[in-house]
Design a protein around this motif. Structure first.
Motif, short mmCIF file in Angstrom:
data_model
loop_
_atom_site.label_atom_id
_atom_site.label_comp_id
_atom_site.label_asym_id
_atom_site.label_seq_id
_atom_site.Cartn_x
_atom_site.Cartn_y
_atom_site.Cartn_z
N PHE A 10 56.57 50.64 39.93
CA PHE A 10 57.47 49.51 40.16
C PHE A 10 56.87 48.23 39.59
O PHE A 10 55.67 47.98 39.72
CB PHE A 10 57.72 49.32 41.65
CG PHE A 10 58.66 50.32 42.26
CD1 PHE A 10 59.19 51.36 41.53
CD2 PHE A 10 59.03 50.19 43.58
CE1 PHE A 10 60.07 52.28 42.09
CE2 PHE A 10 59.91 51.09 44.16
CZ PHE A 10 60.42 52.14 43.42
N GLN A 20 64.56 48.29 40.33
CA GLN A 20 63.68 49.23 39.64
C GLN A 20 64.51 50.36 39.04
O GLN A 20 65.39 50.89 39.71
CB GLN A 20 62.65 49.81 40.61
CG GLN A 20 61.87 48.79 41.40
CD GLN A 20 61.03 47.88 40.54
OE1 GLN A 20 60.55 48.27 39.49
NE2 GLN A 20 60.83 46.66 40.99
N CYS A 22 64.05 54.08 37.61
CA CYS A 22 63.11 55.20 37.56
C CYS A 22 63.68 56.29 36.66
O CYS A 22 64.81 56.72 36.84
CB CYS A 22 62.87 55.75 38.96
SG CYS A 22 61.97 54.59 39.98
#
Length: 99
Positions: A10, A20, A22
């Protein structure tokens, strides 16, 4: 049925107002993409959307190729629920400073 664990680094420079993204990468390594190919169909999150610190946002899926193998990239966006930090950290600290 497969089970995989992923880690996501992060970037906390905008904490607690951060978002964030991912990335998860799935590569079919048993045969090259000229013989077998992963298909972009759907990626959806079926769990609770609102977690303690984050809300699960957009889930994207993209096709790719890595070293002649078929690859699918799935990106999951996490948006921090900053209300908790405002109520328990920022507001009390501000009130203490002005007393």
């Amino acid at each position: 049925l497969y089970t995989v664990t992923y880690n996501c680094d992060f970037d906390l420079i905008m904490f607690p107002f951060d978002r964030q993204d991912c990335l998860m990468k799935f590569t079919l390594v048993s045969a090259t993409s000229s013989y077998m190919e992963l298909v972009e169909k759907a990626a959806r999150f079926t769990g609770k959307k609102d977690l303690i610190e984050y809300s699960i946002g957009e889930v994207k899926i993209e096709l790719g190729e890595e070293e002649a193998f078929s690859t699918v990239y799935v990106t999951v966006r996490f948006t921090r629920r900053y209300g908790f930090y405002l109520l328990t950290l920022y507001i009390p600290t501000t009130l203490i400073m002005f007393n």
